[in-house]
Scaffold this motif. Structure first.
Motif, mmCIF file in Angstrom:
data_model
loop_
_atom_site.group_PDB
_atom_site.id
_atom_site.type_symbol
_atom_site.label_atom_id
_atom_site.label_comp_id
_atom_site.label_asym_id
_atom_site.label_seq_id
_atom_site.Cartn_x
_atom_site.Cartn_y
_atom_site.Cartn_z
ATOM 1 N N MET A 1 3.027 7.361 4.802
ATOM 2 C CA MET A 1 2.577 5.988 4.879
ATOM 3 C C MET A 1 3.439 5.106 3.986
ATOM 4 N N ILE A 2 3.461 3.847 4.312
ATOM 5 C CA ILE A 2 4.257 2.872 3.576
ATOM 6 C C ILE A 2 3.447 2.347 2.402
ATOM 7 N N HIS A 3 4.089 2.233 1.266
ATOM 8 C CA HIS A 3 3.506 1.601 0.094
ATOM 9 C C HIS A 3 4.458 0.495 -0.332
ATOM 10 N N LEU A 4 3.915 -0.635 -0.712
ATOM 11 C CA LEU A 4 4.732 -1.738 -1.199
ATOM 12 C C LEU A 4 4.432 -1.922 -2.680
ATOM 13 N N THR A 5 5.467 -2.200 -3.448
ATOM 14 C CA THR A 5 5.310 -2.352 -4.881
ATOM 15 C C THR A 5 5.991 -3.638 -5.320
ATOM 16 N N THR A 6 5.294 -4.388 -6.164
ATOM 17 C CA THR A 6 5.852 -5.591 -6.765
ATOM 18 C C THR A 6 5.867 -5.382 -8.278
ATOM 19 N N GLU A 7 6.217 -6.404 -9.005
ATOM 20 C CA GLU A 7 6.248 -6.295 -10.461
ATOM 21 C C GLU A 7 4.887 -5.899 -11.030
ATOM 22 N N ARG A 8 3.798 -6.442 -10.438
ATOM 23 C CA ARG A 8 2.476 -6.208 -11.019
ATOM 24 C C ARG A 8 1.465 -5.567 -10.080
ATOM 25 N N GLN A 74 -6.232 -0.377 -11.970
ATOM 26 C CA GLN A 74 -7.496 -0.798 -11.371
ATOM 27 C C GLN A 74 -7.304 -1.326 -9.963
ATOM 28 N N LEU A 75 -8.279 -1.054 -9.102
ATOM 29 C CA LEU A 75 -8.314 -1.645 -7.773
ATOM 30 C C LEU A 75 -8.651 -3.124 -7.945
ATOM 31 N N ILE A 76 -7.817 -4.004 -7.398
ATOM 32 C CA ILE A 76 -8.054 -5.447 -7.517
ATOM 33 C C ILE A 76 -8.574 -6.040 -6.213
ATOM 34 N N GLY A 77 -8.466 -5.290 -5.107
ATOM 35 C CA GLY A 77 -8.899 -5.785 -3.800
ATOM 36 C C GLY A 77 -8.036 -5.199 -2.702
ATOM 37 N N ARG A 78 -7.836 -6.016 -1.659
ATOM 38 C CA ARG A 78 -6.975 -5.577 -0.561
ATOM 39 C C ARG A 78 -5.987 -6.684 -0.230
ATOM 40 N N ILE A 79 -4.800 -6.280 0.137
ATOM 41 C CA ILE A 79 -3.743 -7.201 0.557
ATOM 42 C C ILE A 79 -2.964 -6.460 1.631
ATOM 43 N N GLY A 80 -2.694 -7.122 2.737
ATOM 44 C CA GLY A 80 -1.935 -6.415 3.757
ATOM 45 C C GLY A 80 -1.732 -7.195 5.026
ATOM 46 N N LEU A 81 -1.423 -6.447 6.056
ATOM 47 C CA LEU A 81 -1.099 -6.981 7.372
ATOM 48 C C LEU A 81 -2.094 -6.458 8.390
ATOM 49 N N TYR A 82 -2.422 -7.308 9.353
ATOM 50 C CA TYR A 82 -3.493 -6.991 10.292
ATOM 51 C C TYR A 82 -3.207 -7.686 11.614
ATOM 52 N N GLN A 83 -3.361 -6.978 12.717
ATOM 53 C CA GLN A 83 -3.222 -7.619 14.019
ATOM 54 C C GLN A 83 -4.029 -6.888 15.080
ATOM 55 N N PRO A 84 -5.318 -7.222 15.170
ATOM 56 C CA PRO A 84 -6.090 -6.669 16.282
ATOM 57 C C PRO A 84 -5.623 -7.315 17.586
ATOM 58 N N LEU A 105 -1.580 -12.604 -8.399
ATOM 59 C CA LEU A 105 -1.472 -11.261 -7.826
ATOM 60 C C LEU A 105 -1.565 -11.280 -6.303
ATOM 61 N N ALA A 106 -2.434 -12.116 -5.746
ATOM 62 C CA ALA A 106 -2.526 -12.224 -4.289
ATOM 63 C C ALA A 106 -1.208 -12.757 -3.720
ATOM 64 N N ARG A 107 -0.643 -13.737 -4.383
ATOM 65 C CA ARG A 107 0.635 -14.296 -3.925
ATOM 66 C C ARG A 107 1.736 -13.233 -3.965
ATOM 67 N N GLU A 108 1.791 -12.500 -5.057
ATOM 68 C CA GLU A 108 2.811 -11.466 -5.212
ATOM 69 C C GLU A 108 2.690 -10.407 -4.106
ATOM 70 N N GLY A 109 1.462 -9.943 -3.873
ATOM 71 C CA GLY A 109 1.249 -8.948 -2.829
ATOM 72 C C GLY A 109 1.514 -9.499 -1.439
ATOM 73 N N ALA A 110 1.076 -10.730 -1.184
ATOM 74 C CA ALA A 110 1.293 -11.338 0.130
ATOM 75 C C ALA A 110 2.786 -11.554 0.391
ATOM 76 N N GLN A 111 3.540 -11.960 -0.624
ATOM 77 C CA GLN A 111 4.985 -12.115 -0.460
ATOM 78 C C GLN A 111 5.643 -10.788 -0.075
ATOM 79 N N ALA A 112 5.208 -9.703 -0.691
ATOM 80 C CA ALA A 112 5.750 -8.388 -0.346
ATOM 81 C C ALA A 112 5.413 -8.029 1.101
ATOM 82 N N CYS A 113 4.198 -8.360 1.535
ATOM 83 C CA CYS A 113 3.790 -8.083 2.920
ATOM 84 C C CYS A 113 4.610 -8.903 3.915
#
Length: 165
Positions: A1-8, A74-84, A105-113
């Motif tokens: 599976m793919i994992h994305l990593t940012t600075e934080r 720590q788990l901070i939530g969910r960030i990702g891609l979705y297309q039903p 953190l949401a911005r950082e994760g969304a930018q990676a996505c």
């Protein structure tokens, strides 16, 4: 599976051990107020969300990853891609627990996505579908460089970014 990593942030597969933290995030009425019926989700529903996210990753090769703060684990939530099938575009989506709001953190994760969508997935565009009253997420979509392109469903704004633009 793919994992994305940012600075934080690490965007990774869901683990059974995430359930307690994920259920606590979903139990917060402020976190859930712009989702679905706008009410908190219980532990059972939280487990179903995790299972659906894991299934989406298997079916599509991308999904709503568990967001983990790198410094604390720590788990901070969910960030990702979705297309039903009924969505007009690939969606970048985020949901963080309140302790992690306003930290970028949401911005950082969304930018990676978004970078992953335009790169590895070779998508021409990515959208965010946001309830019209969700000012925090609308502001984040704009900070991500997304443009308001209309209302695909009543009360839902679509913000979109096109590759190269």
């Amino acid at each position: 599976m793919i994992h994305l990593t940012t600075e934080r942030v690490i965007l990774r597969d869901w683990k059974a051990s995430d359930l307690d933290a994920w259920a606590a995030i979903n139990a917060d009425p402020q976190v859930r107020r712009h989702l679905g019926e706008g009410t908190p989700a219980d532990r059972k529903d939280s487990w179903h969300m995790m299972a659906a996210a894991a299934g989406n990753q298997v079916l599509n090769g991308f999904g709503m990853w568990a967001g983990e703060e790198r410094s604390s684990g720590q788990l901070i939530g969910r960030i990702g891609l979705y297309q039903p099938p009924h969505f007009p575009d690939l969606e970048v989506n985020w949901l963080l627990g309140r302790p992690w709001w306003g930290k970028g953190l949401a911005r950082e994760g969304a930018q990676a996505c978004i970078a992953h969508a335009f790169g590895a997935l070779d998508r021409a565009s990515v959208s965010a579908f946001i309830e019209a009253g969700n000012e925090r997420s609308i502001a984040l979509a704009r900070r991500l460089g997304m443009n308001d392109v209309g209302e695909p469903w009543p009360g839902v704004c679509q913000f979109q970014q096109r590759r190269g633009g």
